[in-house]
Design an enzyme around this catalytic site. Sequence first.
Site, PDB file in Angstrom:
ATOM      1  N   HIS A  75       0.843  -1.203   0.000  1.00 20.88           N
ATOM      2  CA  HIS A  75       0.000   0.000   0.000  1.00 20.88           C
ATOM      3  C   HIS A  75       0.873   1.247   0.000  1.00 20.88           C
ATOM      4  O   HIS A  75       1.965   1.266   0.566  1.00 20.88           O
ATOM      5  CB  HIS A  75      -0.986  -0.003   1.170  1.00 20.88           C
ATOM      6  CG  HIS A  75      -0.381   0.097   2.533  1.00 20.88           C
ATOM      7  ND1 HIS A  75      -0.018   1.297   3.110  1.00 20.88           N
ATOM      8  CD2 HIS A  75      -0.097  -0.863   3.462  1.00 20.88           C
ATOM      9  CE1 HIS A  75       0.454   1.077   4.322  1.00 20.88           C
ATOM     10  NE2 HIS A  75       0.432  -0.221   4.567  1.00 20.88           N
ATOM     11  N   ASP A  77      -0.025   4.499   1.010  1.00 23.11           N
ATOM     12  CA  ASP A  77      -0.216   5.546   2.016  1.00 23.11           C
ATOM     13  C   ASP A  77       0.583   5.239   3.264  1.00 23.11           C
ATOM     14  O   ASP A  77       1.053   4.120   3.479  1.00 23.11           O
ATOM     15  CB  ASP A  77      -1.697   5.702   2.359  1.00 23.11           C
ATOM     16  CG  ASP A  77      -2.298   4.435   2.949  1.00 23.11           C
ATOM     17  OD1 ASP A  77      -2.018   3.338   2.424  1.00 23.11           O
ATOM     18  OD2 ASP A  77      -3.045   4.533   3.947  1.00 23.11           O
ATOM     19  N   ASP A 114       6.323   1.470   6.578  1.00 23.42           N
ATOM     20  CA  ASP A 114       5.013   0.830   6.526  1.00 23.42           C
ATOM     21  C   ASP A 114       4.129   1.684   5.628  1.00 23.42           C
ATOM     22  O   ASP A 114       3.578   2.683   6.060  1.00 23.42           O
ATOM     23  CB  ASP A 114       4.430   0.733   7.944  1.00 23.42           C
ATOM     24  CG  ASP A 114       3.002   0.222   7.975  1.00 23.42           C
ATOM     25  OD1 ASP A 114       2.548  -0.372   6.981  1.00 23.42           O
ATOM     26  OD2 ASP A 114       2.321   0.455   8.992  1.00 23.42           O
ATOM     27  N   GLU A 144      -4.809   2.261   2.820  1.00 21.30           N
ATOM     28  CA  GLU A 144      -4.876   1.057   3.652  1.00 21.30           C
ATOM     29  C   GLU A 144      -5.018   1.404   5.119  1.00 21.30           C
ATOM     30  O   GLU A 144      -5.735   0.732   5.862  1.00 21.30           O
ATOM     31  CB  GLU A 144      -3.619   0.207   3.428  1.00 21.30           C
ATOM     32  CG  GLU A 144      -3.652  -1.159   4.106  1.00 21.30           C
ATOM     33  CD  GLU A 144      -3.027  -1.152   5.503  1.00 21.30           C
ATOM     34  OE1 GLU A 144      -3.127  -2.184   6.197  1.00 21.30           O
ATOM     35  OE2 GLU A 144      -2.452  -0.108   5.898  1.00 21.30           O
ATOM     36  N   GLU A 145      -4.354   2.466   5.548  1.00 23.49           N
ATOM     37  CA  GLU A 145      -4.227   2.744   6.975  1.00 23.49           C
ATOM     38  C   GLU A 145      -5.508   3.265   7.623  1.00 23.49           C
ATOM     39  O   GLU A 145      -5.718   3.071   8.813  1.00 23.49           O
ATOM     40  CB  GLU A 145      -3.092   3.754   7.210  1.00 23.49           C
ATOM     41  CG  GLU A 145      -1.711   3.274   6.782  1.00 23.49           C
ATOM     42  CD  GLU A 145      -1.144   2.196   7.686  1.00 23.49           C
ATOM     43  OE1 GLU A 145      -1.856   1.755   8.603  1.00 23.49           O
ATOM     44  OE2 GLU A 145       0.001   1.786   7.464  1.00 23.49           O
ATOM     45  N   ASP A 168       3.537  -6.345   3.381  1.00 19.37           N
ATOM     46  CA  ASP A 168       3.136  -5.386   4.416  1.00 19.37           C
ATOM     47  C   ASP A 168       3.215  -5.979   5.815  1.00 19.37           C
ATOM     48  O   ASP A 168       2.438  -5.605   6.689  1.00 19.37           O
ATOM     49  CB  ASP A 168       1.709  -4.892   4.130  1.00 19.37           C
ATOM     50  CG  ASP A 168       1.288  -3.754   5.029  1.00 19.37           C
ATOM     51  OD1 ASP A 168       2.176  -3.022   5.511  1.00 19.37           O
ATOM     52  OD2 ASP A 168       0.077  -3.604   5.273  1.00 19.37           O
ATOM     53  N   HIS A 457       3.507   3.358  13.150  1.00 24.40           N
ATOM     54  CA  HIS A 457       2.407   4.279  13.461  1.00 24.40           C
ATOM     55  C   HIS A 457       2.796   5.281  14.546  1.00 24.40           C
ATOM     56  O   HIS A 457       1.929   5.896  15.157  1.00 24.40           O
ATOM     57  CB  HIS A 457       1.126   3.526  13.865  1.00 24.40           C
ATOM     58  CG  HIS A 457       0.551   2.684  12.788  1.00 24.40           C
ATOM     59  ND1 HIS A 457      -0.669   2.043  12.887  1.00 24.40           N
ATOM     60  CD2 HIS A 457       1.026   2.359  11.556  1.00 24.40           C
ATOM     61  CE1 HIS A 457      -0.920   1.368  11.782  1.00 24.40           C
ATOM     62  NE2 HIS A 457       0.106   1.541  10.973  1.00 24.40           N
TER      63      HIS A 457
END
Length: 484
Positions: A75, A77, A114, A144-145, A168, A457
Amino acid sequence: MNKMDLNPKCVFDCFAQVNKIPRPSKKEGKMIDFLVNYGKGLGLETHRDEAGNVVIRKPATPGMEGRKTVILQSHIDMVCEKNASVEFDFERDAIQTVVEGEWMRAQGTTLGADDGIGVAMEMAILASTDIVHGPLECVFTRDEETGLTGAAGMKPGFMNGDWLINLDSEDEGQIFVSCAGGCRTNAVFHYTVEPLPEGMFCLSLHIKGLTGGHSGGDIEKKRANANKLLARFLYLGMRQLGLRLVDIQAGGLHNAIPREAAAVVAVREADKEALRALWNVFAAQVAEEYVVTEPSMEFIMQSAGAARAAVDQSTGDRLISALQGVYNGVLSFSQSLDLVETSTNLASIRLNAQEHTIVIVTSQRSSLQSARDNMSNTVSAVFQLAGAEVETTEGYPGWKMNPDSQLLSLTVEQYRRLFGKDPIVLGIHAGLECGLFSEKYPNLDMVSFGPTLVGVHSPDEKLLIPTVDMVWRHLLAILENVPE
Protein backbone atom coordinates in the site's frame (compact mmCIF):
# COMPACT_ATOMS: atom_id res chain seq x y z
CA MET A 1 26.78 1.73 8.86
CA ASN A 2 26.27 4.80 6.64
CA LYS A 3 23.98 5.41 3.71
CA MET A 4 26.54 4.05 1.26
CA ASP A 5 26.19 0.66 2.96
CA LEU A 6 22.44 0.29 2.40
CA ASN A 7 21.80 -3.03 0.69
CA PRO A 8 20.20 -3.93 -1.58
CA LYS A 9 21.06 -0.59 -3.13
CA CYS A 10 18.30 -0.80 -5.75
CA VAL A 11 15.62 -1.14 -3.05
CA PHE A 12 16.93 1.66 -0.83
CA ASP A 13 17.31 3.96 -3.85
CA CYS A 14 13.65 3.35 -4.63
CA PHE A 15 12.71 3.89 -0.98
CA ALA A 16 14.46 7.26 -1.10
CA GLN A 17 12.31 8.18 -4.10
CA VAL A 18 9.16 7.08 -2.28
CA ASN A 19 9.99 9.19 0.78
CA LYS A 20 10.30 12.34 -1.31
CA ILE A 21 6.61 12.11 -2.20
CA PRO A 22 3.91 13.16 0.30
CA ARG A 23 1.40 10.31 0.72
CA PRO A 24 -0.88 10.72 3.72
CA SER A 25 -3.84 8.35 3.77
CA LYS A 26 -6.64 9.64 1.52
CA LYS A 27 -4.25 12.19 0.00
CA GLU A 28 -2.07 9.92 -2.12
CA GLY A 29 -2.62 11.70 -5.46
CA LYS A 30 1.04 12.62 -5.95
CA MET A 31 2.14 9.05 -5.25
CA ILE A 32 -0.46 7.61 -7.61
CA ASP A 33 0.69 9.92 -10.40
CA PHE A 34 4.32 9.03 -9.68
CA LEU A 35 3.64 5.28 -9.98
CA VAL A 36 1.62 5.64 -13.17
CA ASN A 37 4.45 7.63 -14.73
CA TYR A 38 7.00 5.17 -13.33
CA GLY A 39 5.33 2.18 -14.99
CA LYS A 40 4.78 3.93 -18.29
CA GLY A 41 8.35 5.24 -18.22
CA LEU A 42 9.56 1.64 -18.09
CA GLY A 43 7.39 0.80 -21.09
CA LEU A 44 5.17 -1.48 -19.01
CA GLU A 45 1.41 -1.96 -19.09
CA THR A 46 0.07 0.37 -16.40
CA HIS A 47 -3.48 0.99 -15.17
CA ARG A 48 -5.20 3.00 -12.45
CA ASP A 49 -8.68 2.04 -11.29
CA GLU A 50 -11.50 4.23 -10.01
CA ALA A 51 -10.47 3.61 -6.38
CA GLY A 52 -6.95 4.95 -7.01
CA ASN A 53 -5.13 1.61 -7.06
CA VAL A 54 -2.34 1.11 -9.59
CA VAL A 55 -1.26 -2.09 -11.36
CA ILE A 56 1.92 -2.40 -13.41
CA ARG A 57 2.35 -5.64 -15.38
CA LYS A 58 5.77 -6.96 -16.33
CA PRO A 59 6.20 -9.86 -18.76
CA ALA A 60 8.11 -12.96 -17.79
CA THR A 61 11.83 -13.20 -18.42
CA PRO A 62 12.71 -15.51 -21.34
CA GLY A 63 11.93 -19.15 -20.57
CA MET A 64 9.57 -18.31 -17.67
CA GLU A 65 6.49 -17.43 -19.69
CA GLY A 66 4.53 -20.53 -18.63
CA ARG A 67 4.90 -19.96 -14.87
CA LYS A 68 2.04 -18.91 -12.62
CA THR A 69 1.41 -15.17 -12.55
CA VAL A 70 2.49 -13.67 -9.24
CA ILE A 71 0.98 -10.51 -7.78
CA LEU A 72 3.27 -8.42 -5.58
CA GLN A 73 1.20 -6.02 -3.47
CA SER A 74 1.85 -3.14 -1.08
CA HIS A 75 0.00 0.00 0.00
CA ILE A 76 1.17 3.49 -0.88
CA ASP A 77 -0.22 5.55 2.02
CA MET A 78 1.48 6.09 5.36
CA VAL A 79 0.50 6.96 8.91
CA CYS A 80 1.43 10.60 9.54
CA GLU A 81 2.51 11.02 13.15
CA LYS A 82 5.14 13.42 14.50
CA ASN A 83 6.51 14.56 17.80
CA ALA A 84 4.82 17.70 19.08
CA SER A 85 8.09 19.62 18.95
CA VAL A 86 8.71 18.86 15.25
CA GLU A 87 7.65 21.27 12.48
CA PHE A 88 6.60 19.09 9.57
CA ASP A 89 3.89 19.20 6.87
CA PHE A 90 3.07 15.69 5.70
CA GLU A 91 1.28 17.07 2.63
CA ARG A 92 4.34 18.94 1.41
CA ASP A 93 7.56 17.83 3.06
CA ALA A 94 9.84 14.89 2.23
CA ILE A 95 10.57 12.38 4.99
CA GLN A 96 14.09 12.93 6.37
CA THR A 97 15.79 9.63 7.18
CA VAL A 98 18.60 8.90 9.61
CA VAL A 99 20.77 5.76 9.78
CA GLU A 100 21.89 4.68 13.23
CA GLY A 101 23.88 1.46 13.21
CA GLU A 102 21.65 -1.20 11.68
CA TRP A 103 18.49 0.87 11.94
CA MET A 104 16.87 3.54 9.78
CA ARG A 105 14.43 6.05 11.27
CA ALA A 106 13.03 9.47 10.42
CA GLN A 107 13.71 12.82 12.11
CA GLY A 108 10.82 13.11 14.54
CA THR A 109 8.15 11.63 12.25
CA THR A 110 6.93 8.27 11.12
CA LEU A 111 9.40 6.74 8.68
CA GLY A 112 6.86 5.47 6.17
CA ALA A 113 8.52 2.09 5.79
CA ASP A 114 5.01 0.83 6.53
CA ASP A 115 4.55 0.21 3.66
CA GLY A 116 6.96 2.31 1.64
CA ILE A 117 9.62 -0.40 1.79
CA GLY A 118 7.20 -2.82 0.13
CA VAL A 119 6.51 -0.25 -2.58
CA ALA A 120 10.27 0.17 -3.06
CA MET A 121 10.81 -3.58 -3.52
CA GLU A 122 8.15 -3.70 -6.21
CA MET A 123 9.65 -0.68 -7.96
CA ALA A 124 13.10 -2.29 -7.91
CA ILE A 125 11.79 -5.51 -9.45
CA LEU A 126 9.91 -3.59 -12.14
CA ALA A 127 13.06 -1.67 -13.10
CA SER A 128 15.38 -4.68 -12.98
CA THR A 129 16.94 -6.35 -16.02
CA ASP A 130 18.64 -9.28 -14.30
CA ILE A 131 15.97 -10.82 -12.02
CA VAL A 132 14.46 -14.12 -13.13
CA HIS A 133 10.66 -14.28 -12.82
CA GLY A 134 7.45 -15.38 -14.47
CA PRO A 135 4.62 -12.98 -15.36
CA LEU A 136 4.28 -10.30 -12.68
CA GLU A 137 1.60 -7.89 -11.57
CA CYS A 138 2.79 -5.20 -9.18
CA VAL A 139 -0.23 -3.78 -7.37
CA PHE A 140 -0.17 -0.61 -5.28
CA THR A 141 -3.25 0.11 -3.18
CA ARG A 142 -4.27 3.38 -1.55
CA ASP A 143 -5.73 4.28 1.84
CA GLU A 144 -4.88 1.06 3.65
CA GLU A 145 -4.23 2.74 6.97
CA THR A 146 -7.54 4.55 7.49
CA GLY A 147 -10.09 2.15 6.09
CA LEU A 148 -8.64 -0.19 3.44
CA THR A 149 -10.74 1.72 0.95
CA GLY A 150 -8.40 1.09 -1.96
CA ALA A 151 -8.67 -2.68 -1.59
CA ALA A 152 -12.38 -2.39 -0.79
CA GLY A 153 -13.00 -0.38 -3.95
CA MET A 154 -11.01 -2.70 -6.20
CA LYS A 155 -13.26 -4.52 -8.67
CA PRO A 156 -12.79 -8.19 -9.62
CA GLY A 157 -10.61 -8.43 -12.71
CA PHE A 158 -8.20 -5.64 -11.77
CA MET A 159 -5.75 -8.35 -10.70
CA ASN A 160 -5.35 -11.47 -12.84
CA GLY A 161 -2.64 -13.43 -11.05
CA ASP A 162 -2.69 -16.86 -9.42
CA TRP A 163 -0.59 -16.10 -6.31
CA LEU A 164 -0.32 -12.95 -4.23
CA ILE A 165 2.58 -11.90 -1.99
CA ASN A 166 1.62 -9.07 0.34
CA LEU A 167 4.70 -7.07 1.38
CA ASP A 168 3.14 -5.39 4.42
CA SER A 169 4.32 -7.47 7.38
CA GLU A 170 6.78 -6.26 9.98
CA ASP A 171 8.80 -9.17 11.37
CA GLU A 172 11.40 -10.83 9.18
CA GLY A 173 11.28 -14.61 9.47
CA GLN A 174 7.53 -14.64 10.00
CA ILE A 175 5.17 -15.72 7.23
CA PHE A 176 1.60 -14.58 7.75
CA VAL A 177 -1.28 -16.68 6.46
CA SER A 178 -4.29 -15.07 8.15
CA CYS A 179 -5.31 -11.73 9.65
CA ALA A 180 -7.96 -10.16 11.81
CA GLY A 181 -10.99 -8.30 10.56
CA GLY A 182 -11.84 -4.95 12.05
CA CYS A 183 -14.34 -2.15 12.44
CA ARG A 184 -14.77 1.16 14.26
CA THR A 185 -17.34 2.06 16.89
CA ASN A 186 -17.80 5.80 17.28
CA ALA A 187 -19.75 7.64 19.97
CA VAL A 188 -20.99 11.24 19.98
CA PHE A 189 -21.98 13.12 23.13
CA HIS A 190 -23.96 16.34 22.64
CA TYR A 191 -23.43 18.85 25.42
CA THR A 192 -24.59 22.30 26.40
CA VAL A 193 -22.33 25.07 27.62
CA GLU A 194 -22.91 25.68 31.32
CA PRO A 195 -21.56 28.72 33.23
CA LEU A 196 -19.08 27.80 35.93
CA PRO A 197 -19.88 28.90 39.48
CA GLU A 198 -17.85 31.66 41.06
CA GLY A 199 -14.60 30.61 42.68
CA MET A 200 -13.60 27.88 40.19
CA PHE A 201 -9.96 27.35 39.21
CA CYS A 202 -8.86 25.85 35.88
CA LEU A 203 -5.92 23.51 35.28
CA SER A 204 -4.56 21.82 32.17
CA LEU A 205 -3.67 18.13 32.28
CA HIS A 206 -1.27 16.56 29.80
CA ILE A 207 -0.09 12.96 29.62
CA LYS A 208 2.60 12.39 27.01
CA GLY A 209 5.73 10.43 26.11
CA LEU A 210 4.02 7.05 25.92
CA THR A 211 5.34 4.32 23.63
CA GLY A 212 2.18 3.98 21.55
CA GLY A 213 2.32 1.68 18.56
CA HIS A 214 0.01 -0.27 16.27
CA SER A 215 -3.40 -0.97 17.78
CA GLY A 216 -3.30 -4.48 16.30
CA GLY A 217 0.29 -5.66 16.26
CA ASP A 218 1.25 -4.03 19.58
CA ILE A 219 -1.99 -4.34 21.54
CA GLU A 220 -0.76 -7.28 23.62
CA LYS A 221 2.51 -5.62 24.70
CA LYS A 222 1.06 -4.11 27.88
CA ARG A 223 1.64 -0.54 26.79
CA ALA A 224 -0.42 2.23 28.33
CA ASN A 225 -3.23 3.98 26.46
CA ALA A 226 -2.99 7.74 27.16
CA ASN A 227 -6.75 8.17 26.77
CA LYS A 228 -7.53 5.54 29.39
CA LEU A 229 -5.00 7.03 31.80
CA LEU A 230 -6.54 10.47 31.42
CA ALA A 231 -10.02 8.99 31.88
CA ARG A 232 -8.90 7.28 35.08
CA PHE A 233 -7.74 10.55 36.55
CA LEU A 234 -10.81 12.49 35.41
CA TYR A 235 -12.99 9.90 37.10
CA LEU A 236 -11.03 10.19 40.35
CA GLY A 237 -11.25 13.98 40.25
CA MET A 238 -14.95 13.92 39.44
CA ARG A 239 -15.79 11.52 42.27
CA GLN A 240 -13.56 13.06 44.92
CA LEU A 241 -13.49 16.77 44.13
CA GLY A 242 -16.39 17.50 41.80
CA LEU A 243 -14.07 18.12 38.83
CA ARG A 244 -15.72 19.77 35.80
CA LEU A 245 -14.64 19.22 32.21
CA VAL A 246 -13.81 22.31 30.13
CA ASP A 247 -12.01 20.73 27.15
CA ILE A 248 -10.54 17.39 26.09
CA GLN A 249 -8.32 16.59 23.10
CA ALA A 250 -6.86 13.11 23.37
CA GLY A 251 -5.37 10.41 21.17
CA GLY A 252 -4.99 10.34 17.40
CA LEU A 253 -5.49 7.81 14.64
CA HIS A 254 -7.93 4.94 15.03
CA ASN A 255 -5.22 2.34 14.41
CA ALA A 256 -2.64 3.76 16.82
CA ILE A 257 -2.36 3.24 20.57
CA PRO A 258 -2.67 6.80 21.92
CA ARG A 259 0.60 8.37 23.05
CA GLU A 260 -0.74 11.73 24.28
CA ALA A 261 -3.92 13.01 25.93
CA ALA A 262 -4.84 16.44 27.25
CA ALA A 263 -7.74 18.11 29.03
CA VAL A 264 -8.67 21.33 30.76
CA VAL A 265 -10.66 20.96 33.98
CA ALA A 266 -12.10 23.18 36.67
CA VAL A 267 -12.36 22.65 40.43
CA ARG A 268 -13.27 24.87 43.35
CA GLU A 269 -10.44 27.24 44.27
CA ALA A 270 -10.28 25.57 47.68
CA ASP A 271 -9.69 22.16 46.04
CA LYS A 272 -6.94 23.03 43.57
CA GLU A 273 -4.13 21.86 45.82
CA ALA A 274 -6.01 18.66 46.58
CA LEU A 275 -6.30 18.06 42.85
CA ARG A 276 -2.55 18.64 42.41
CA ALA A 277 -1.85 16.14 45.18
CA LEU A 278 -4.23 13.63 43.62
CA TRP A 279 -2.44 14.08 40.26
CA ASN A 280 1.00 13.51 41.78
CA VAL A 281 -0.11 10.35 43.58
CA PHE A 282 -1.83 9.09 40.45
CA ALA A 283 1.27 9.74 38.31
CA ALA A 284 3.46 7.79 40.72
CA GLN A 285 1.04 4.86 40.80
CA VAL A 286 0.75 4.67 37.01
CA ALA A 287 4.53 4.93 36.59
CA GLU A 288 4.87 1.89 38.84
CA GLU A 289 2.23 -0.01 36.86
CA TYR A 290 4.05 0.63 33.57
CA VAL A 291 7.65 0.75 34.76
CA VAL A 292 8.80 -1.59 31.96
CA THR A 293 6.76 -0.52 28.93
CA GLU A 294 6.52 3.26 29.55
CA PRO A 295 9.90 4.56 30.78
CA SER A 296 9.42 8.02 29.21
CA MET A 297 5.88 8.75 30.34
CA GLU A 298 5.24 12.33 31.55
CA PHE A 299 2.41 13.82 33.63
CA ILE A 300 2.10 17.59 33.40
CA MET A 301 -0.39 19.75 35.33
CA GLN A 302 -0.39 23.52 34.91
CA SER A 303 -2.63 26.41 35.81
CA ALA A 304 -4.86 27.35 32.88
CA GLY A 305 -6.55 30.59 31.96
CA ALA A 306 -9.82 31.21 33.70
CA ALA A 307 -12.83 29.73 31.93
CA ARG A 308 -16.32 31.11 32.29
CA ALA A 309 -18.09 27.91 31.18
CA ALA A 310 -17.68 24.16 30.94
CA VAL A 311 -19.39 21.09 29.55
CA ASP A 312 -22.72 20.79 31.33
CA GLN A 313 -22.27 18.71 34.45
CA SER A 314 -24.63 15.90 33.47
CA THR A 315 -22.93 15.26 30.12
CA GLY A 316 -19.45 15.68 31.58
CA ASP A 317 -20.10 13.20 34.35
CA ARG A 318 -21.68 10.66 31.97
CA LEU A 319 -18.81 11.03 29.50
CA ILE A 320 -16.12 10.59 32.15
CA SER A 321 -17.92 7.56 33.60
CA ALA A 322 -18.20 5.98 30.16
CA LEU A 323 -14.51 6.56 29.41
CA GLN A 324 -13.63 4.96 32.74
CA GLY A 325 -15.88 2.00 32.09
CA VAL A 326 -15.31 1.26 28.41
CA TYR A 327 -13.05 -1.75 27.74
CA ASN A 328 -9.63 -1.25 26.16
CA GLY A 329 -6.97 -3.78 25.15
CA VAL A 330 -6.93 -7.53 24.61
CA LEU A 331 -10.18 -9.36 25.31
CA SER A 332 -9.18 -12.89 24.31
CA PHE A 333 -6.48 -15.03 22.70
CA SER A 334 -7.01 -17.55 19.89
CA GLN A 335 -7.62 -21.14 20.89
CA SER A 336 -5.84 -22.46 17.77
CA LEU A 337 -3.02 -19.98 17.02
CA ASP A 338 -0.61 -18.21 19.36
CA LEU A 339 -1.99 -14.72 18.83
CA VAL A 340 -4.54 -12.23 20.06
CA GLU A 341 -8.02 -13.10 18.84
CA THR A 342 -10.12 -10.09 19.92
CA SER A 343 -9.24 -6.57 21.10
CA THR A 344 -10.45 -2.98 21.21
CA ASN A 345 -8.62 0.37 21.21
CA LEU A 346 -9.90 3.66 22.68
CA ALA A 347 -8.32 5.74 19.93
CA SER A 348 -9.38 9.37 20.22
CA ILE A 349 -11.55 11.84 22.12
CA ARG A 350 -12.25 15.23 20.57
CA LEU A 351 -14.33 18.10 21.94
CA ASN A 352 -15.68 20.38 19.21
CA ALA A 353 -16.62 23.69 20.80
CA GLN A 354 -18.40 25.00 17.71
CA GLU A 355 -20.68 21.99 17.32
CA HIS A 356 -20.98 21.28 21.06
CA THR A 357 -20.03 17.63 20.54
CA ILE A 358 -17.50 15.25 22.00
CA VAL A 359 -16.60 12.52 19.50
CA ILE A 360 -14.99 9.28 20.62
CA VAL A 361 -13.41 6.86 18.14
CA THR A 362 -12.68 3.24 19.03
CA SER A 363 -11.56 0.30 16.89
CA GLN A 364 -12.24 -3.41 17.31
CA ARG A 365 -10.34 -6.35 15.81
CA SER A 366 -10.89 -10.09 15.78
CA SER A 367 -10.11 -13.11 13.64
CA LEU A 368 -13.70 -14.23 14.33
CA GLN A 369 -16.58 -12.16 12.97
CA SER A 370 -18.87 -13.08 15.87
CA ALA A 371 -16.25 -12.11 18.45
CA ARG A 372 -15.61 -8.80 16.68
CA ASP A 373 -19.34 -8.07 16.70
CA ASN A 374 -19.51 -8.90 20.41
CA MET A 375 -16.61 -6.57 21.17
CA SER A 376 -18.28 -3.75 19.23
CA ASN A 377 -21.54 -4.37 21.04
CA THR A 378 -19.75 -4.28 24.40
CA VAL A 379 -18.22 -0.89 23.57
CA SER A 380 -21.51 0.39 22.14
CA ALA A 381 -23.47 -0.60 25.23
CA VAL A 382 -21.25 1.45 27.56
CA PHE A 383 -21.63 4.62 25.51
CA GLN A 384 -25.34 4.07 24.88
CA LEU A 385 -25.96 3.71 28.61
CA ALA A 386 -24.17 7.03 29.05
CA GLY A 387 -26.50 8.73 26.57
CA ALA A 388 -24.28 8.94 23.50
CA GLU A 389 -25.19 8.37 19.88
CA VAL A 390 -23.27 5.30 18.72
CA GLU A 391 -22.45 3.97 15.26
CA THR A 392 -20.36 0.96 14.21
CA THR A 393 -18.83 0.92 10.73
CA GLU A 394 -19.24 -2.03 8.39
CA GLY A 395 -15.52 -2.75 8.73
CA TYR A 396 -13.42 -5.21 6.80
CA PRO A 397 -13.21 -9.02 6.78
CA GLY A 398 -10.52 -11.27 8.16
CA TRP A 399 -8.39 -13.65 6.08
CA LYS A 400 -8.64 -17.36 6.82
CA MET A 401 -5.62 -19.64 6.51
CA ASN A 402 -5.49 -21.92 3.44
CA PRO A 403 -4.16 -25.27 4.74
CA ASP A 404 -3.40 -26.44 1.16
CA SER A 405 -1.46 -23.36 0.05
CA GLN A 406 1.17 -24.14 -2.62
CA LEU A 407 2.57 -20.65 -2.26
CA LEU A 408 3.12 -21.16 1.46
CA SER A 409 4.95 -24.44 0.80
CA LEU A 410 7.30 -22.75 -1.67
CA THR A 411 7.79 -19.75 0.61
CA VAL A 412 8.81 -21.97 3.54
CA GLU A 413 11.00 -24.18 1.34
CA GLN A 414 12.98 -21.26 -0.08
CA TYR A 415 13.40 -19.61 3.31
CA ARG A 416 14.77 -22.85 4.76
CA ARG A 417 17.16 -23.25 1.81
CA LEU A 418 18.47 -19.68 2.06
CA PHE A 419 18.81 -19.32 5.82
CA GLY A 420 19.07 -22.85 7.16
CA LYS A 421 16.09 -22.53 9.49
CA ASP A 422 12.32 -22.65 9.36
CA PRO A 423 10.30 -19.44 9.27
CA ILE A 424 7.47 -18.96 11.72
CA VAL A 425 4.06 -19.40 10.08
CA LEU A 426 1.29 -17.54 11.89
CA GLY A 427 -1.65 -15.16 11.77
CA ILE A 428 -1.55 -11.45 12.63
CA HIS A 429 -3.86 -9.43 14.84
CA ALA A 430 -4.00 -6.58 12.38
CA GLY A 431 -5.93 -5.85 9.23
CA LEU A 432 -4.25 -6.86 6.00
CA GLU A 433 -5.74 -6.20 2.61
CA CYS A 434 -5.59 -9.95 2.02
CA GLY A 435 -8.91 -10.20 3.87
CA LEU A 436 -10.63 -8.05 1.24
CA PHE A 437 -8.80 -9.79 -1.60
CA SER A 438 -10.02 -13.16 -0.33
CA GLU A 439 -13.61 -11.93 -0.77
CA LYS A 440 -13.11 -10.64 -4.31
CA TYR A 441 -10.69 -13.37 -5.44
CA PRO A 442 -11.66 -16.52 -3.48
CA ASN A 443 -9.20 -18.74 -5.35
CA LEU A 444 -6.19 -16.49 -4.84
CA ASP A 445 -3.33 -18.18 -2.93
CA MET A 446 -1.70 -15.62 -0.60
CA VAL A 447 1.06 -15.08 1.95
CA SER A 448 2.41 -11.94 3.62
CA PHE A 449 5.94 -11.14 4.81
CA GLY A 450 8.34 -8.23 5.10
CA PRO A 451 11.41 -6.80 6.85
CA THR A 452 11.50 -5.98 10.57
CA LEU A 453 9.88 -2.74 11.67
CA VAL A 454 9.38 -1.48 15.20
CA GLY A 455 7.38 1.46 16.51
CA VAL A 456 5.12 1.62 13.46
CA HIS A 457 2.41 4.28 13.46
CA SER A 458 4.55 6.44 15.75
CA PRO A 459 7.58 8.74 15.40
CA ASP A 460 9.61 5.88 16.89
CA GLU A 461 9.16 3.79 13.71
CA LYS A 462 12.44 2.12 12.71
CA LEU A 463 13.49 -0.27 9.94
CA LEU A 464 16.09 -2.98 10.62
CA ILE A 465 18.30 -2.56 7.57
CA PRO A 466 19.83 -6.09 7.28
CA THR A 467 16.37 -7.66 7.16
CA VAL A 468 15.57 -5.79 3.95
CA ASP A 469 18.28 -7.76 2.17
CA MET A 470 17.00 -11.02 3.69
CA VAL A 471 13.45 -10.37 2.49
CA TRP A 472 14.73 -9.27 -0.91
CA ARG A 473 16.73 -12.49 -1.39
CA HIS A 474 13.80 -14.56 -0.19
CA LEU A 475 11.39 -12.81 -2.55
CA LEU A 476 13.66 -13.29 -5.58
CA ALA A 477 14.13 -16.99 -4.74
CA ILE A 478 10.37 -17.47 -4.65
CA LEU A 479 9.91 -15.71 -7.99
CA GLU A 480 12.64 -17.80 -9.61
CA ASN A 481 11.03 -21.06 -8.47
CA VAL A 482 7.35 -20.41 -9.17
CA PRO A 483 5.93 -23.53 -10.89
CA GLU A 484 4.01 -23.69 -14.15
